[in-house]
Design an enzyme around this catalytic site. Structure first.
Site, PDB file in Angstrom:
ATOM      1  N   ILE A 156     -11.825  -5.358  33.476  1.00 19.32           N
ATOM      2  CA  ILE A 156     -11.203  -6.688  33.637  1.00 19.32           C
ATOM      3  C   ILE A 156     -11.004  -7.017  35.115  1.00 19.32           C
ATOM      4  CG2 ILE A 156      -9.121  -8.034  33.156  1.00 19.32           C
ATOM      5  CD1 ILE A 156      -8.905  -6.376  30.493  1.00 19.32           C
ATOM      6  N   ASP A 175      -6.993   1.203  43.317  1.00 20.28           N
ATOM      7  CA  ASP A 175      -7.429   1.865  42.087  1.00 20.28           C
ATOM      8  C   ASP A 175      -7.764   3.300  42.458  1.00 20.28           C
ATOM      9  OD1 ASP A 175      -9.031   2.819  39.844  1.00 20.28           O
ATOM     10  OD2 ASP A 175      -9.172   0.727  39.213  1.00 20.28           O
ATOM     11  N   CYS A 206      -4.200  -2.670  35.461  1.00 14.37           N
ATOM     12  CA  CYS A 206      -4.191  -1.224  35.221  1.00 14.37           C
ATOM     13  C   CYS A 206      -3.666  -0.970  33.808  1.00 14.37           C
ATOM     14  CB  CYS A 206      -3.300  -0.527  36.251  1.00 14.37           C
ATOM     15  SG  CYS A 206      -1.631  -1.201  36.295  1.00 14.37           S
ATOM     16  N   PRO A 207      -3.922   0.208  33.251  1.00 13.30           N
ATOM     17  CA  PRO A 207      -3.328   0.523  31.940  1.00 13.30           C
ATOM     18  C   PRO A 207      -1.848   0.843  32.103  1.00 13.30           C
ATOM     19  CG  PRO A 207      -4.594   2.389  32.765  1.00 13.30           C
ATOM     20  CD  PRO A 207      -4.770   1.300  33.769  1.00 13.30           C
ATOM     21  N   THR A 233      -1.559  -9.633  33.092  1.00 19.15           N
ATOM     22  CA  THR A 233      -2.255  -9.685  31.798  1.00 19.15           C
ATOM     23  C   THR A 233      -2.547  -8.261  31.319  1.00 19.15           C
ATOM     24  OG1 THR A 233      -4.406  -9.821  32.888  1.00 19.15           O
ATOM     25  CG2 THR A 233      -3.399 -11.916  32.242  1.00 19.15           C
ATOM     26  N   SER A 234      -1.837  -7.256  31.890  1.00 19.36           N
ATOM     27  CA  SER A 234      -2.139  -5.864  31.495  1.00 19.36           C
ATOM     28  C   SER A 234      -1.233  -5.453  30.334  1.00 19.36           C
ATOM     29  CB  SER A 234      -2.030  -4.920  32.689  1.00 19.36           C
ATOM     30  OG  SER A 234      -0.735  -4.908  33.220  1.00 19.36           O
ATOM     31  N   ARG A 235      -0.096  -4.853  30.632  1.00 13.42           N
ATOM     32  CA  ARG A 235       0.895  -4.532  29.610  1.00 13.42           C
ATOM     33  C   ARG A 235       2.258  -4.905  30.172  1.00 13.42           C
ATOM     34  NH1 ARG A 235      -2.533  -4.577  26.401  1.00 13.42           N
ATOM     35  NH2 ARG A 235      -3.258  -2.925  25.008  1.00 13.42           N
ATOM     36  N   ASP A 259       1.160 -12.859  30.536  1.00  9.15           N
ATOM     37  CA  ASP A 259       0.600 -12.885  29.176  1.00  9.15           C
ATOM     38  C   ASP A 259       1.219 -11.788  28.323  1.00  9.15           C
ATOM     39  OD1 ASP A 259      -1.296 -13.855  27.174  1.00  9.15           O
ATOM     40  OD2 ASP A 259      -2.273 -11.916  27.436  1.00  9.15           O
ATOM     41  N   GLU A 264       7.980  -7.559  24.111  1.00  4.22           N
ATOM     42  CA  GLU A 264       7.220  -8.517  23.280  1.00  4.22           C
ATOM     43  C   GLU A 264       7.122  -8.129  21.811  1.00  4.22           C
ATOM     44  OE1 GLU A 264       3.345  -8.288  25.320  1.00  4.22           O
ATOM     45  OE2 GLU A 264       2.497  -7.451  23.485  1.00  4.22           O
ATOM     46  N   HIS A 296       0.544 -12.912  24.730  1.00  2.22           N
ATOM     47  CA  HIS A 296      -0.510 -11.894  24.603  1.00  2.22           C
ATOM     48  C   HIS A 296      -1.774 -12.487  23.976  1.00  2.22           C
ATOM     49  CE1 HIS A 296      -0.880  -7.264  24.620  1.00  2.22           C
ATOM     50  NE2 HIS A 296      -2.087  -7.812  24.721  1.00  2.22           N
TER      51      HIS A 296
HETATM   52  P1  NAD Z   1     -10.253  -0.156  32.303  1.00  2.00           P
HETATM   53  O1  NAD Z   1      -9.917   1.182  31.762  1.00  2.00           O
HETATM   54  O2  NAD Z   1     -11.684  -0.586  32.378  1.00  2.00           O
HETATM   55  O3  NAD Z   1      -9.662  -0.285  33.801  1.00  2.00           O
HETATM   56  C1  NAD Z   1      -8.374   0.136  34.168  1.00  2.00           C
HETATM   57  C2  NAD Z   1      -8.427   0.492  35.647  1.00  2.00           C
HETATM   58  O4  NAD Z   1      -7.099   0.758  36.096  1.00  2.00           O
HETATM   59  C3  NAD Z   1      -9.262   1.761  35.927  1.00  2.00           C
HETATM   60  O5  NAD Z   1     -10.239   1.493  36.914  1.00  2.00           O
HETATM   61  C4  NAD Z   1      -8.231   2.768  36.401  1.00  2.00           C
HETATM   62  O6  NAD Z   1      -8.747   3.680  37.343  1.00  2.00           O
HETATM   63  C5  NAD Z   1      -7.179   1.835  37.019  1.00  2.00           C
HETATM   64  N1  NAD Z   1      -5.887   2.458  37.197  1.00  2.00           N
HETATM   65  C6  NAD Z   1      -5.292   3.449  36.489  1.00  2.00           C
HETATM   66  N2  NAD Z   1      -4.092   3.744  37.019  1.00  2.00           N
HETATM   67  C7  NAD Z   1      -3.924   2.916  38.085  1.00  2.00           C
HETATM   68  C8  NAD Z   1      -2.891   2.763  39.038  1.00  2.00           C
HETATM   69  N3  NAD Z   1      -1.782   3.514  39.026  1.00  2.00           N
HETATM   70  N4  NAD Z   1      -3.044   1.822  40.001  1.00  2.00           N
HETATM   71  C9  NAD Z   1      -4.166   1.070  40.051  1.00  2.00           C
HETATM   72  N5  NAD Z   1      -5.187   1.180  39.181  1.00  2.00           N
HETATM   73  C10 NAD Z   1      -5.053   2.087  38.210  1.00  2.00           C
HETATM   74  O7  NAD Z   1      -9.375  -1.188  31.494  1.00  2.00           O
HETATM   75  P2  NAD Z   1      -9.602  -2.768  31.341  1.00  2.00           P
HETATM   76  O8  NAD Z   1     -10.495  -3.031  30.185  1.00  2.00           O
HETATM   77  O9  NAD Z   1      -9.932  -3.350  32.662  1.00  2.00           O
HETATM   78  O10 NAD Z   1      -8.133  -3.211  30.878  1.00  2.00           O
HETATM   79  C11 NAD Z   1      -7.030  -3.040  31.733  1.00  2.00           C
HETATM   80  C12 NAD Z   1      -5.756  -3.184  30.923  1.00  2.00           C
HETATM   81  O11 NAD Z   1      -5.642  -4.545  30.486  1.00  2.00           O
HETATM   82  C13 NAD Z   1      -5.747  -2.373  29.596  1.00  2.00           C
HETATM   83  O12 NAD Z   1      -5.292  -1.051  29.806  1.00  2.00           O
HETATM   84  C14 NAD Z   1      -4.820  -3.152  28.732  1.00  2.00           C
HETATM   85  O13 NAD Z   1      -3.508  -2.636  28.865  1.00  2.00           O
HETATM   86  C15 NAD Z   1      -4.858  -4.563  29.320  1.00  2.00           C
HETATM   87  N6  NAD Z   1      -5.448  -5.547  28.391  1.00  2.00           N
HETATM   88  C16 NAD Z   1      -4.738  -6.654  28.076  1.00  2.00           C
HETATM   89  C17 NAD Z   1      -5.279  -7.606  27.232  1.00  2.00           C
HETATM   90  C18 NAD Z   1      -4.537  -8.879  26.892  1.00  2.00           C
HETATM   91  O14 NAD Z   1      -4.891  -9.542  25.909  1.00  2.00           O
HETATM   92  N7  NAD Z   1      -3.539  -9.275  27.647  1.00  2.00           N
HETATM   93  C19 NAD Z   1      -6.539  -7.391  26.664  1.00  2.00           C
HETATM   94  C20 NAD Z   1      -7.243  -6.232  27.005  1.00  2.00           C
HETATM   95  C21 NAD Z   1      -6.691  -5.317  27.873  1.00  2.00           C
END
Ligand code: NAD
Length: 330
Positions: A156, A175, A206-207, A233-235, A259, A264, A296
């Site tokens: 993302i 990252d 990030c996750p 938009t992460s968590r 988001d 939530e 979300h």
């Molecule tokens: P991904 O696994 O492809 O990428 C996550 C990136 O975060 C990785 O490159 C990882 O190295 C990096 N990371 C891990 N710890 C970190 C830190 N402390 N600081 C900086 N970077 C760090 O995941 P993605 O598909 O890009 O999704 C990212 C997050 O978005 C998911 O984990 C999920 O929680 C969230 N998400 C939200 C929605 C939504 O509808 N709002 C939908 C999908 C995913």
């Protein structure tokens, strides 16, 4: 497989039924979330449960599922912070997810939140509908030329970096695993501290894990530039919401687009418009004119839903056939 689909909304049923035409599983849709109370609604002889972001599967719940014969948990999302994967592994319950559905769905939503904040779109829309055509208070900011800090450049974050570079932004990122595609785009990898000092806009991708829980807190907010815009938009729990509200009240954060929200689970994915809101923190957040909250929905595009449904059922088909599954967490 006989699959109990928890937290099933009408749109989940539609897309999973469509995808299942090719897979032939037996799907039982349950609108309720999966928890200790709703375990009783698990259909007899269910082989798998299919769950979503706010179904929290801790070790006791997974043990109870395993005792009822469930041998697979299928997450119809990318994040898996809500499932105790080591506990599932120890019990021999497979966990599969959808790691790679349309990252553009979330990246574009992050951009939509950002643009709506920079150009005051919700207020402008409300005004015009009310016959108020004044521009007073709607002075915007251009995205072009801004420095955007991306925390996480996985699928993302990389998709958003691509968009932002096209918009004329300077993109910096942090990252632990820098991505060649981002470096190729001219993204500069820096430390989190350097990112916070440099960015006009901070966007989180990030996750959620032990390292990132409340990554945005009073201290990191104070390190950000005055007037910064925060997009999440992460968590939800990547942000300490109370600290964010304080920073918004002081004006240190000029706007926030969220988001996701750490509280939530009891709110999102249902119509609660007739119910008195009990969450004081969320009520405060909602009351701020420079905050946009969406419930979300970043993943929620036709393209992403079709892909999520297809991959979720294909994951279970592979498990059923004893084939290796690259989307398995255990
Ligand atoms: P991904 O696994 O492809 O990428 C996550 C990136 O975060 C990785 O490159 C990882 O190295 C990096 N990371 C891990 N710890 C970190 C830190 N402390 N600081 C900086 N970077 C760090 O995941 P993605 O598909 O890009 O999704 C990212 C997050 O978005 C998911 O984990 C999920 O929680 C969230 N998400 C939200 C929605 C939504 O509808 N709002 C939908 C999908 C995913």
């Amino acid at each position: 497989m006989r699959i109990a689909v928890y937290s099933a909304q009408p749109y989940d049923e539609q897309f999973l039924d469509e995808a299942n035409a090719e897979q032939g599983h037996r799907l039982h849709f349950l609108a309720c979330p999966l928890n200790r109370d709703t375990l009783a609604m698990l259909p007899a002889k269910a082989d798998a449960v299919c769950v979503f972001v706010n179904d929290h599967l801790d070790a006791p719940l997974i043990k109870a599922l395993a005792e009822r014969g469930v041998r697979a948990i299928a997450l119809r999302c990318a994040g898996y912070d809500n499932v105790d994967v080591p506990a599932a592994n120890a019990l021999g319950v497979r966990v599969v997810r959808v790691p790679a559905y349309s990252p553009e769905s979330v990246a574009e939503h992050a951009l939509a939140l950002l643009m709506a904040l920079l150009r005051h779109i919700p207020r402008a829309h409300a005004r015009v509908r009310d016959g108020n055509f004044s521009l007073q208070g709607l002075l915007g900011e251009e995205l072009h030329g801004k420095t955007v800090g991306l925390v996480g450049t996985g699928r993302i974050g990389t998709a958003l970096a691509r968009i932002l570079v096209g918009c004329g932004c300077k993109v910096v990122a942090t990252d632990p695993e820098p991505v060649a595609a981002c470096i190729g785009l001219g993204v500069q990898y820096v430390s989190l501290n350097a990112l916070l000092r440099a960015a006009d806009i901070v966007s989180l991708h990030c996750p959620l894990n032990a390292n990132t829980r409340h990554l945005v807190n009073a201290q990191t907010l104070a390190a950000m530039r005055p007037g910064v815009v925060v997009i999440n938009t992460s968590r939800g729990a990547v942000v300490d919401t109370v600290a964010l509200i304080e920073a918004l009240k002081r004006g240190h954060v000029s706007a926030a687009g969220l988001d996701v929200y750490e509280g939530e689970a009891p709110l999102f994915f249902a119509d609660r418009s007739g119910v008195v809101l009990q969450d004081e923190v969320f009520a405060r957040l909602q009351g701020l004119p420079n905050v946009i909250v969406t419930a979300h929905q970043a993943f929620f595009t036709r393209q992403a839903m079709a892909e999520i449904s297809q991959v979720t059922l294909a994951n279970l088909t592979r498990i059923e056939g004893g084939e290796p599954c690259q989307n398995a967490l255990c």
